[in-house]
Motif scaffolding. Structure first.
Motif, PDB file in Angstrom:
ATOM      1  N   LYS A  17      -8.590  13.991  13.778  1.00 27.70           N
ATOM      2  CA  LYS A  17      -9.843  13.647  14.436  1.00 27.70           C
ATOM      3  C   LYS A  17     -10.871  13.397  13.337  1.00 27.70           C
ATOM      4  O   LYS A  17     -10.772  13.977  12.252  1.00 27.70           O
ATOM      5  CB  LYS A  17     -10.321  14.809  15.311  1.00 27.70           C
ATOM      6  CG  LYS A  17      -9.364  15.174  16.433  1.00 27.70           C
ATOM      7  CD  LYS A  17      -9.880  16.398  17.173  1.00 27.70           C
ATOM      8  CE  LYS A  17      -8.912  16.818  18.272  1.00 27.70           C
ATOM      9  NZ  LYS A  17      -9.352  18.046  18.953  1.00 27.70           N
ATOM     10  N   ALA A 175      -5.352  15.578  15.320  1.00 26.23           N
ATOM     11  CA  ALA A 175      -5.542  14.859  16.581  1.00 26.23           C
ATOM     12  C   ALA A 175      -4.399  15.221  17.524  1.00 26.23           C
ATOM     13  O   ALA A 175      -3.590  14.402  17.915  1.00 26.23           O
ATOM     14  CB  ALA A 175      -5.603  13.361  16.330  1.00 26.23           C
ATOM     15  N   THR A 176      -4.345  16.514  17.866  1.00 28.52           N
ATOM     16  CA  THR A 176      -3.358  17.030  18.813  1.00 28.52           C
ATOM     17  C   THR A 176      -4.095  17.492  20.064  1.00 28.52           C
ATOM     18  O   THR A 176      -5.316  17.683  20.037  1.00 28.52           O
ATOM     19  CB  THR A 176      -2.575  18.219  18.214  1.00 28.52           C
ATOM     20  OG1 THR A 176      -3.523  19.257  17.870  1.00 28.52           O
ATOM     21  CG2 THR A 176      -1.810  17.823  16.961  1.00 28.52           C
ATOM     22  N   ASP A 177      -3.370  17.694  21.144  1.00 28.52           N
ATOM     23  CA  ASP A 177      -4.007  18.167  22.380  1.00 28.52           C
ATOM     24  C   ASP A 177      -4.723  19.492  22.163  1.00 28.52           C
ATOM     25  O   ASP A 177      -5.816  19.716  22.676  1.00 28.52           O
ATOM     26  CB  ASP A 177      -2.965  18.310  23.494  1.00 28.52           C
ATOM     27  CG  ASP A 177      -2.446  16.961  23.965  1.00 28.52           C
ATOM     28  OD1 ASP A 177      -3.129  15.937  23.729  1.00 28.52           O
ATOM     29  OD2 ASP A 177      -1.350  16.928  24.560  1.00 28.52           O
ATOM     30  N   SER A 178      -4.117  20.378  21.377  1.00 27.45           N
ATOM     31  CA  SER A 178      -4.704  21.700  21.139  1.00 27.45           C
ATOM     32  C   SER A 178      -5.754  21.669  20.030  1.00 27.45           C
ATOM     33  O   SER A 178      -6.547  22.595  19.908  1.00 27.45           O
ATOM     34  CB  SER A 178      -3.610  22.692  20.754  1.00 27.45           C
ATOM     35  OG  SER A 178      -3.056  22.331  19.489  1.00 27.45           O
ATOM     36  N   GLY A 179      -5.736  20.618  19.201  1.00 27.57           N
ATOM     37  CA  GLY A 179      -6.621  20.574  18.043  1.00 27.57           C
ATOM     38  C   GLY A 179      -6.121  21.413  16.884  1.00 27.57           C
ATOM     39  O   GLY A 179      -6.780  21.529  15.856  1.00 27.57           O
ATOM     40  N   ASN A 182       0.529  21.383  13.785  1.00 22.16           N
ATOM     41  CA  ASN A 182       1.909  21.686  14.151  1.00 22.16           C
ATOM     42  C   ASN A 182       2.375  22.824  13.252  1.00 22.16           C
ATOM     43  O   ASN A 182       2.282  22.725  12.031  1.00 22.16           O
ATOM     44  CB  ASN A 182       2.787  20.445  13.944  1.00 22.16           C
ATOM     45  CG  ASN A 182       4.259  20.738  14.077  1.00 22.16           C
ATOM     46  OD1 ASN A 182       4.662  21.763  14.616  1.00 22.16           O
ATOM     47  ND2 ASN A 182       5.079  19.842  13.588  1.00 22.16           N
TER      48      ASN A 182
END
Length: 197
Positions: A17, A175-179, A182
């Motif tokens: 992000k 930029a993952t759903d959880s922020g 991984n």
């Protein structure tokens, strides 16, 4: 997060992000880099913290131009070959949209320059994971550390005449759903261990 967990769950992030990273987190990460081991405790790393999007775009454009003019041989390192091919097509991007790029310079004539930079970068990547940030090692500026235009530009930004970039890291919120980064453990297919008792 304890140290072992931060190390074992660190993974590279290649999509960020553009959200700004808090100043306190950046300073904490930089302090872990400054505390990294260095040959003879020389402490000669120089950290160029690049948050200005215009500067990031300029470095990306300069890298693309340099790579686009490079030739590929049968000995070309696979990732470098990918950078060259992508640059020849245009639209090359190696910062993954990250809001923070930290380029690590050291003295050109110092025999431990790459090792010292590597220790600092690894510390930063582990610290980033512990602070819920993603990170990724960036080699492009190291590969181009003798390219005259990039050298001149980096010197204008504050790099010293006798320094070269030996590694870099990007930081930011994934930029993952959880922020969150991984953190899945990955099976290892190399890195052999031999015990000598």
């Amino acid at each position: 997060m304890d140290a072992l967990k931060a190390i074992l769950t660190r993974r590279s992030t290649r999509n960020f992000k553009r959200d700004a990273v808090e100043e306190e987190k950046i300073r904490q990460i930089l302090e872990t880099a400054r505390q990294a081991p260095s040959g003879g405790n020389n402490q000669t790393n120089h950290f160029l913290v690049i948050r200005n999007p215009e500067v990031q775009r300029k470095l990306t454009a300069m890298a693309q131009e340099a790579f686009a003019g490079a030739e590929i041989t049968e000995d070309t390192y696979a990732s470098l070959k990918t950078a060259i091919l992508a640059s020849k097509k245009g639209g090359y991007e190696f910062l993954y949209n990250a809001p923070v790029l930290i380029a690590v310079a050291n003295r050109k004539d110092y025999s431990n320059n790459i090792a010292d930079c590597a220790c600092a970068i690894e510390n930063m990547m582990i610290a980033a994971n512990a602070l819920d940030l993603g990170s990724c090692w960036i080699n492009q500026l190291k590969w181009l550390n003798e390219e005259p235009g990039i050298l001149e530009y980096l010197r204008a930004l504050g790099m010293k005449e006798n320094e070269r970039i030996y590694g870099a890291v990007v930081l930011g919120y994934p930029a993952t759903d959880s922020g969150l980064p991984n953190r899945n453990l990955m099976p290892q297919k190399g890195n052999e261990i031999t015990f000598i008792d």
